[in-house]
Scaffold this active site. Structure first.
Site, PDB file in Angstrom:
ATOM      1  N   CYS A  83      -8.605  13.815   5.019  1.00  0.00           N
ATOM      2  CA  CYS A  83      -8.539  12.493   5.638  1.00  0.00           C
ATOM      3  C   CYS A  83      -7.415  12.451   6.662  1.00  0.00           C
ATOM      4  CB  CYS A  83      -8.337  11.431   4.571  1.00  0.00           C
ATOM      5  SG  CYS A  83      -6.875  11.738   3.569  1.00  0.00           S
ATOM      6  N   TYR A 142     -16.379  10.259  -6.404  1.00  0.00           N
ATOM      7  CA  TYR A 142     -17.432   9.629  -5.606  1.00  0.00           C
ATOM      8  C   TYR A 142     -18.817   9.778  -6.250  1.00  0.00           C
ATOM      9  CZ  TYR A 142     -13.588   9.313  -2.318  1.00  0.00           C
ATOM     10  OH  TYR A 142     -12.375   9.035  -1.736  1.00  0.00           O
ATOM     11  N   ASP A 193      18.051   8.607  11.537  1.00  0.00           N
ATOM     12  CA  ASP A 193      18.524   7.561  10.632  1.00  0.00           C
ATOM     13  C   ASP A 193      19.625   6.715  11.257  1.00  0.00           C
ATOM     14  OD1 ASP A 193      16.782   8.313   8.645  1.00  0.00           O
ATOM     15  OD2 ASP A 193      18.205   9.627   7.636  1.00  0.00           O
TER      16      ASP A 193
END
Ligand code: ADP
Ligand code: SF4
Length: 671
Positions: A31, A175, A636
């Site tokens: 995905c 699924y 950061d």
């Protein structure tokens, strides 16, 4: 450089039914958070994988019908002929580099709640659908099964029209087809009950798909080698019987395991090649080629698995995301340049949050089309500017590498005795060892760049910068954990935070040890750090209570497929969990906890508290100089975030140096 002949076997072609994979490197379906919404973004990304040498490149799960809709997680789709053109873009990009293109046809059954299409979910029986969603499936009758097979065939033919070489019958994970295969399928007709009956739908789909498109397309089956069981101790008896039954029908077996958090486990919990023990029997019951995954980044591991007959094709999702050029690097004898996946699963968080994929190690992932970034090439420098980077964490290191590759003269100054910043420190915490690959790969690259110099134990201040007078300064000084408890839940400091026995993760990583009594780890950050610090302290023999305002520990790690494992581990090693609870006050030898629902308070003994709440950017130097010189914050220091955010920030700084930027939207969009 030339290839080590030991690895020749990895470059052998492999016939798969009517097609031939040019080598054994196989990007299994994964995905991307792009799906049908972003076809050009997707096509370019898959094309880069093919360019990098993957002989087969597959799509993500591709829905065959509106009754299989996973929104807000974006899948690909072949619902009607209008979908053909957008998937053909992906096929063309893959074919342009001589690779095979595979499509994973998918019906979610009870795994999809269909919130977009509003079709009733389907299943072998009526049962809850989706993830905690208040909807159930409609039990499929015989005419539904006939219709399903019709949708599958129509989608297979559309896939053939789009140019795909491999068409999947997707019988794994949670699924629809697997719902038929599992013992929980108690249908009383010929599609349920006995093993042969439960395998009937898969059997028919393989045969009919082959009849429909088997002249030009190989038919692959994605199948789980186990049912139930944790980790590698999984029950393989039924899957074995099923492959014995169906083994020669498809052209390829793509093998997974039952436990998804094991199949795509993070390196904190699951090692490389972890599926081997569960699936190594598959080749003994079929003559058809077998592919499987295992977060393979080591060419030697790949070679061993092929030589030992465990797999014919080396499957990869994450390794191909972290380094789309692994095959070419092995082919060119540049195996030491492989940018190894660190097993953090930030890539999976894209799909899980319905946003395009990103990667900690590979900042170009997902940016191939919209920003034109390529993992291996970068524009030459646009001036003779010199650049000083202050701070050698992931942001500073990535900026140095990318600027160095562009040809700029780069100087990097790091205050500490070692490079890597937070990554180096965090990779010493329990389970995070492989994260150090972020630093290792960049140090290896810097070693090859004569125009990049670095200095350790060099705390840079304003006077030094003025004296050095570079043309540009990047401040990559990072961030420090706050001690005062300000975080997601509390905007004001927690009373008592100034006590000496209140520590932060930075203190713990620097070697501080809480005194022997009970320790509270207060996690209002919700990613991995609270859980990891609690684990470390518990393993050092302390009584640890993890307090968090969330209803589960490390709640954001549901997106990295780790939450369950983290909570399980903390409980197993004897950490007490106080969830739905805020830390209201810290005193000499106790702390006050407050229930987030009732406001009720109670005191608990605490001889130390570790605050894991939020971080403060170390940006003083930037503000001291911002009006004086050309200076930029990255990583950061700009905005504390994940390691992936810092790497991306450093890379972006380097890419954008002396280049014109799109405004106001800094990337191309698909509409
Ligand atoms: P990022 O994720 O943004 O790269 P890190 O905190 O991992 O941030 O790294 C920041 C690095 O900057 C640390 O290694 C720290 O030691 C270093 N650093 C901080 N201040 C200075 C300074 N004034 N001079 C040199 N290095 C610094
Ligand atoms: Fe590997 Fe992390 Fe990149 Fe995913 S995000 S491919 S797990 S390094």
């Amino acid at each position: 450089m030339t290839r080590d002949p030991r690895f020749d076997v990895l470059f052998e072609p492999v016939p798969i039914g009517p097609v031939t994979a040019p080598n054994r490197f196989y990007q299994v379906p994964h995905c991307t958070g792009m799906g049908y919404r972003r076809p050009k973004t997707l096509a370019t990304m898959r094309g880069v994988k093919a360019e990098g040498g993957w002989g087969t490149v597959c799509t993500e799960y591709c829905s065959i019908h509106p009754s299989s809709d996973d929104e807000p997680f974006p899948s690909a789709s072949l619902w009607d002929d209008e979908d053909i053109a957008s998937l053909a873009l992906t096929v063309d990009e893959i074919h342009a580099h001589g690779a095979l293109a595979g499509v994973e046809l998918w019906h979610g059954g009870a795994g999809s709640a269909n919130f977009y299409s509003r079709e009733a979910p389907l299943g072998p029986t009526s049962r809850p659908a989706g993830v905690w969603d208040p909807v159930q499936t409609r039990a499929m009758d015989k005419s539904d099964i006939r219709e399903l097979k019709g949708w599958h065939l129509a989608a297979a033919k559309r896939a053939q029209q789009a140019g795909f070489d491999i068409v999947y019958v997707y019988a794994a994970h949670w699924y629809l087809i697997r719902q038929f295969l599992l013992p929980s399928n108690h249908r009383t007709d010929e599609y349920g009950g006995s093993l042969v009956n439960r395998a009937r739908l898969l059997h028919e789909l393989i045969v009919e798909t082959k009849e429909a498109v088997g002249d030009t397309c190989a038919v692959a089956v994605r199948f789980s080698a186990s049912i139930g069981g944790p980790d590698d101790d999984q029950d393989t008896s039924e899957p074995r019987e099923m492959i014995e039954l169906l083994g020669e029908l498809p052209d390829l077996w793509d093998i997974t395991v039952h436990d998804y958090s094991y199949e795509m486990g993070t390196s904190r919990f699951v090692p490389e090649a972890a599926l081997e023990d569960t699936m190594s029997w598959v080749k003994s019951v079929t003559t058809k080629p077998v592919v499987s995954v295992g977060r393979f980044t080591s060419p030697d591991t790949m070679l061993r698995l092929v030589r030992q007959g465990v797999v014919d094709l080396v499957g990869a999702a994450r390794p191909s995301i972290a380094d789309p050029f692994i095959p070419n690097k092995i082919a060119d004898g540049r195996g030491d340049e492989i940018r190894e996946c660190i097993g953090c699963n930030i890539c999976y968080t894209g799909d899980q949050t319905g946003t395009p994929i990103r990667c900690t190690q590979n900042p170009t992932m997902g940016e191939e089309w919209r920003k034109g970034w390529h993992p291996e090439t970068i524009a030459p420098k646009g001036s003779d500017s010199s650049i000083l980077i202050v701070g050698g964490g992931p942001a500073g290191l990535e900026a140095a590498v990318a600027l160095g590759r562009r040809g700029y003269d780069v100087t990097l100054a790091e205050a500490r005795r070692e490079l890597g910043g937070r990554v180096t420190l965090e990779s010493r915490l329990p389970g995070l060892n492989q994260w150090n690959r972020v630093t290792e790969w960049r140090l290896n690259q810097i070693g090859k760049l004569p125009n990049v110099e670095f200095y350790l134990e060099s705390v840079v201040d304003r006077e030094q910068i003025l004296e050095f007078s570079p043309d540009h300064v990047a401040i990559a000084t990072g961030a420090k954990w706050r001690k005062d408890g300000v975080g997601r839940s509390l905007d004001d400091p927690i009373p008592g935070w100034e006590h000496e026995h209140v520590l932060t993760p930075d203190d713990i990583m620097a070697g501080a040890t809480p005194s022997g009594g009970p320790v509270i780890v207060y996690d209002d950050d919700h990613y991995y750090m609270g859980g990891v610090i609690a684990e470390k302290l518990r393993k050092e023999g302390l009584d640890v209570t993890l307090v968090t305002p969330a209803n589960e520990v490390s709640t954001w790690t549901t997106h990295t497929e780790e939450q369950h494992r983290i909570q399980q581990r903390l409980l197993k090693i004897g950490i007490v969990l106080e969830i739905g609870t805020v830390l209201a006050d810290v005193s000499g030898d106790h702390a006050t906890l407050e229930c987030v629902f009732t406001g009720r308070t109670r005191d608990v003994a605490a001889s130390s508290v570790v605050m894991v709440t939020s971080r403060r950017p170390l940006d003083d130097l930037y503000y001291e100089m911002v009006d004086e010189i050309e200076i930029t914050r990255i990583g950061d220091c700009l905005a504390p975030g994940t390691i992936a955010t810092s790497v991306y920030s450093g890379h972006r700084y380097a890419r954008e140096m002396d280049t014109e930027q799109r405004t106001p939207v800094p990337f191309r969009r698909e509409r």
